[in-house]
Write an enzyme that holds these catalytic residues in place. Structure first.
Site, PDB file in Angstrom:
ATOM      1  N   LYS A  89       0.834  -1.209   0.000  1.00 32.69           N
ATOM      2  CA  LYS A  89       0.000   0.000   0.000  1.00 32.69           C
ATOM      3  C   LYS A  89       0.870   1.261   0.000  1.00 32.69           C
ATOM      4  O   LYS A  89       0.634   2.186  -0.776  1.00 32.69           O
ATOM      5  CB  LYS A  89      -0.892  -0.003   1.253  1.00 32.69           C
ATOM      6  N   ASN A  90       1.885   1.272   0.887  1.00 34.89           N
ATOM      7  CA  ASN A  90       2.653   2.503   1.049  1.00 34.89           C
ATOM      8  C   ASN A  90       3.621   2.782  -0.097  1.00 34.89           C
ATOM      9  O   ASN A  90       4.230   3.849  -0.159  1.00 34.89           O
ATOM     10  CB  ASN A  90       3.411   2.489   2.384  1.00 34.89           C
ATOM     11  N   ASP A 129       4.957   0.497  12.089  1.00 32.86           N
ATOM     12  CA  ASP A 129       3.740  -0.163  11.603  1.00 32.86           C
ATOM     13  C   ASP A 129       3.645  -1.629  12.043  1.00 32.86           C
ATOM     14  O   ASP A 129       2.643  -2.289  11.767  1.00 32.86           O
ATOM     15  CB  ASP A 129       3.653  -0.076  10.066  1.00 32.86           C
ATOM     16  N   ARG A 175      -8.556  -0.404   4.997  1.00 35.18           N
ATOM     17  CA  ARG A 175      -7.662   0.584   4.383  1.00 35.18           C
ATOM     18  C   ARG A 175      -6.342  -0.077   3.982  1.00 35.18           C
ATOM     19  O   ARG A 175      -5.685   0.385   3.040  1.00 35.18           O
ATOM     20  CB  ARG A 175      -7.357   1.725   5.363  1.00 35.18           C
TER      21      ARG A 175
HETATM   22  C1  UD1 Z   1       4.440   6.871   6.543  1.00 33.64           C
HETATM   23  C2  UD1 Z   1       3.592   5.638   6.327  1.00 33.64           C
HETATM   24  C3  UD1 Z   1       3.078   5.115   7.668  1.00 33.64           C
HETATM   25  C4  UD1 Z   1       4.240   4.884   8.624  1.00 33.64           C
HETATM   26  C5  UD1 Z   1       5.130   6.127   8.716  1.00 33.64           C
HETATM   27  C6  UD1 Z   1       6.407   5.878   9.525  1.00 33.64           C
HETATM   28  C7  UD1 Z   1       2.661   6.023   4.131  1.00 33.64           C
HETATM   29  C8  UD1 Z   1       1.468   6.328   3.307  1.00 33.64           C
HETATM   30  N1  UD1 Z   1       2.488   5.996   5.476  1.00 33.64           N
HETATM   31  O1  UD1 Z   1       3.598   7.863   7.146  1.00 33.64           O
HETATM   32  O2  UD1 Z   1       2.395   3.887   7.427  1.00 33.64           O
HETATM   33  O3  UD1 Z   1       3.734   4.607   9.923  1.00 33.64           O
HETATM   34  O4  UD1 Z   1       5.530   6.559   7.405  1.00 33.64           O
HETATM   35  O5  UD1 Z   1       7.120   4.810   8.988  1.00 33.64           O
HETATM   36  O6  UD1 Z   1       3.741   5.759   3.610  1.00 33.64           O
HETATM   37  N2  UD1 Z   1       6.729  14.699  10.688  1.00 33.64           N
HETATM   38  C9  UD1 Z   1       6.892  16.045  10.948  1.00 33.64           C
HETATM   39  N3  UD1 Z   1       6.709  16.941   9.918  1.00 33.64           N
HETATM   40  C10 UD1 Z   1       6.374  16.541   8.651  1.00 33.64           C
HETATM   41  C11 UD1 Z   1       6.219  15.168   8.399  1.00 33.64           C
HETATM   42  C12 UD1 Z   1       6.408  14.263   9.441  1.00 33.64           C
HETATM   43  O7  UD1 Z   1       7.192  16.439  12.075  1.00 33.64           O
HETATM   44  O8  UD1 Z   1       6.215  17.397   7.781  1.00 33.64           O
HETATM   45  C13 UD1 Z   1       6.906  13.711  11.794  1.00 33.64           C
HETATM   46  C14 UD1 Z   1       5.630  12.927  12.111  1.00 33.64           C
HETATM   47  O9  UD1 Z   1       4.789  13.621  12.988  1.00 33.64           O
HETATM   48  C15 UD1 Z   1       6.184  11.653  12.709  1.00 33.64           C
HETATM   49  C16 UD1 Z   1       7.505  11.462  11.956  1.00 33.64           C
HETATM   50  O10 UD1 Z   1       7.805  12.721  11.340  1.00 33.64           O
HETATM   51  O11 UD1 Z   1       6.459  11.823  14.078  1.00 33.64           O
HETATM   52  C17 UD1 Z   1       7.468  10.401  10.874  1.00 33.64           C
HETATM   53  O12 UD1 Z   1       6.325  10.608  10.054  1.00 33.64           O
HETATM   54  P1  UD1 Z   1       6.318  10.279   8.502  1.00 33.64           P
HETATM   55  O13 UD1 Z   1       7.471   9.419   8.155  1.00 33.64           O
HETATM   56  O14 UD1 Z   1       6.152  11.546   7.756  1.00 33.64           O
HETATM   57  O15 UD1 Z   1       4.977   9.444   8.390  1.00 33.64           O
HETATM   58  P2  UD1 Z   1       4.064   9.402   7.119  1.00 33.64           P
HETATM   59  O16 UD1 Z   1       4.893   9.653   5.910  1.00 33.64           O
HETATM   60  O17 UD1 Z   1       2.844  10.206   7.353  1.00 33.64           O
END
Ligand code: UD1
Length: 423
Positions: A22-23, A307, A399
């Site tokens: 999915k990701n 995850d 999902r």
């Molecule tokens: C993706 C995955 C999700 C997984 C996560 C961590 C997808 C669609 N989802 O989520 O399944 O659990 O990676 O492996 O691929 N952060 C910030 N600012 C930002 C972006 C992120 O502070 O602009 C922080 C978040 O709050 C979190 C950390 O960075 O604490 C990691 O998040 P991130 O890797 O961005 O998660 P997603 O990409 O949303």
């Protein structure tokens, strides 16, 4: 209202096929916005999040055709609307992945800010800052990110303060069409980011450093169509492995990739599982034993994935010994603990840490799914609990898990979908 009914007690055994990730599929579908030519994406998982992304592309005027073999043909040449509306973005945060490609290709993008999220605040500041560093003008008005660029985005050097998966993907996609070279430092190196980078290169992008935390992207003027198969889902793989381990079972997972699951396989071996692997399969044999407790600390790849944290919490709940699970990626990802304790687990949360004392048995109960992976952990708990477990809010599971009840049934797990009123 649909729920999953699980009758515990059966030892899992048999073989199933693992779906596409999915990701990886979500950013790759968004990447098709970078070209006017047709892209054919194969091994697409049949999931709600994928339907949402296809709906999002469709509402922008993009032409998509899903074929019977789970491939999709996408042509963004017909795009006529540069807005990702709140109605879709609120149901799936990953909708933010259209921001970078739309802006880079069409010079403009309006994407609703994702709403609050059950597993933490999850801001998108790093996505916005990265695009600004490449010359985009961005304002947030009425809950929408309104991004514009005059001409092409410009190559830039961008350092991510926090490792962000979708943040890296968004900027990576945008950089493929930028004028000049972009360097991304402290980039995420999850297998799904690598898969996206390979797909972009198949579309004519010039990305090097793939698989490291420094990506170098030499911008090109245009990308072309491609045919690309999505890599197997390592989290789906890990979830079924844990389910087999807690039931003392023996299963074989086909069409997967053992090389992207090192941290998870290491922990399963530590828990007492015998694991054998081939190029595209993994076999786990617990030989009827009860697992041993394993300490876990989540962190970006290649460390243990957040995850898989909820699933291993269940393993520890019925394991021999006491384990500590530390969650370092998201600040509020222990909502399954309360439900597990209602089923008889002995787990105490303190800040970002849970201490779990393994018990011999869980007992079935009606439980509430709170997010995607937490719901998978409740299904696993149901498989080892005495009596019946009824998991509410199964839309979270749909999902991210394709045909979860059929796959468990193929392994001898008594999981079925029932329609019951709210209880
Ligand atoms: C993706 C995955 C999700 C997984 C996560 C961590 C997808 C669609 N989802 O989520 O399944 O659990 O990676 O492996 O691929 N952060 C910030 N600012 C930002 C972006 C992120 O502070 O602009 C922080 C978040 O709050 C979190 C950390 O960075 O604490 C990691 O998040 P991130 O890797 O961005 O998660 P997603 O990409 O949303």
């Amino acid at each position: 209202m649909e729920k999953l009914l699980i009758k515990g007690g059966n030892r899992l055994s048999g073989e199933i096929r693992i779906s596409g990730a999915k990701n990886a599929a979500l950013p790759i579908l968004a990447a098709t916005l970078l070209t006017k030519e047709t892209a054919v994406i194969k091994n697409l998982p049949h999931l709600h999040d994928i339907t949402t992304m296809l709906e999002l592309l469709g509402c922008m005027g993009v032409h998509t055709v899903v074929t019977e073999d789970m491939s999709v043909e996408i042509n963004a040449g017909t795009l006529n609307n540069l807005t990702a509306p709140y109605s879709l973005v609120k149901t799936m945060r990953a909708s933010i992945l259209v921001l970078g490609p739309m802006l880079a290709h069409f010079g403009e993008a309006n994407v609703s800010l994702p709403g609050g999220c059950a597993i933490g605040t999850r801001p998108v500041d790093l996505h916005i800052r990265g695009l600004e560093a490449m010359g985009a003008e961005i304002e947030v008005v009425d809950g929408y990110i309104r991004a514009k660029v005059n001409g092409r985005l410009k190559g830039a050097k961008i350092f991510f303060d926090t490792v962000t998966v979708t943040g890296t993907e968004n900027i990576l996609m945008a950089a493929t069409l930028a004028d000049g070279v972009t360097i991304l430092e402290n980039a995420a190196k999850e297998p799904e980011v690598i898969d996206l980078a390979h797909c972009l290169n198949a579309m004519g992008a010039k990305i090097t450093g793939i698989g490291t935390d420094t990506l170098r992207i030499e911008g090109v003027e245009s990308l072309h169509g491609c045919t690309y198969p999505i890599l197997p889902d390592r989290i789906e793989t890990g979830t079924y492995l844990v389910a087999a381990a807690v039931t003392g079972g023996k299963i074989k997972l086909k069409d997967t990739d053992p090389t992207i699951l090192d941290a998870v396989l290491t922990k399963l071996r530590e828990a007492g599982a015998k694991i054998t692997t081939g190029p595209d399969w993994i076999e786990l044999d617990m030989e009827g034993r009860r697992p041993k407790s394993v300490n876990i600390t989540t962190a970006p790849y290649p460390a243990f994935p957040t995850d898989m944290q909820a699933q291993f919490t269940v393993l520890n709940a019925i394991a021999e010994g006491t384990a500590t699970v530390v969650e370092t990626v998201f600040e509020n990802r222990f909502m399954h603990i309360q439900e597990l304790n209602r089923m008889g687990a002995n787990a105490q949360v303190s800040g970002n840490t849970v201490v779990i004392k393994g018990c011999e048995k869980l007992s079935g109960a009606p439980v509430m799914a709170t997010d995607l992976r937490a719901s998978a952990s409740l299904v696993i708990a149901g498989l080892i609990a005495s009596g019946e477990t009824l998991v509410d809010r199964v839309y979270h599971i749909d999902r991210g898990y394709e045909c979860i009840e059929e796959k468990f049934q193929n392994l001898g797990g008594l999981v079925s979908r029932v329609v019951r009123g709210a209880e």
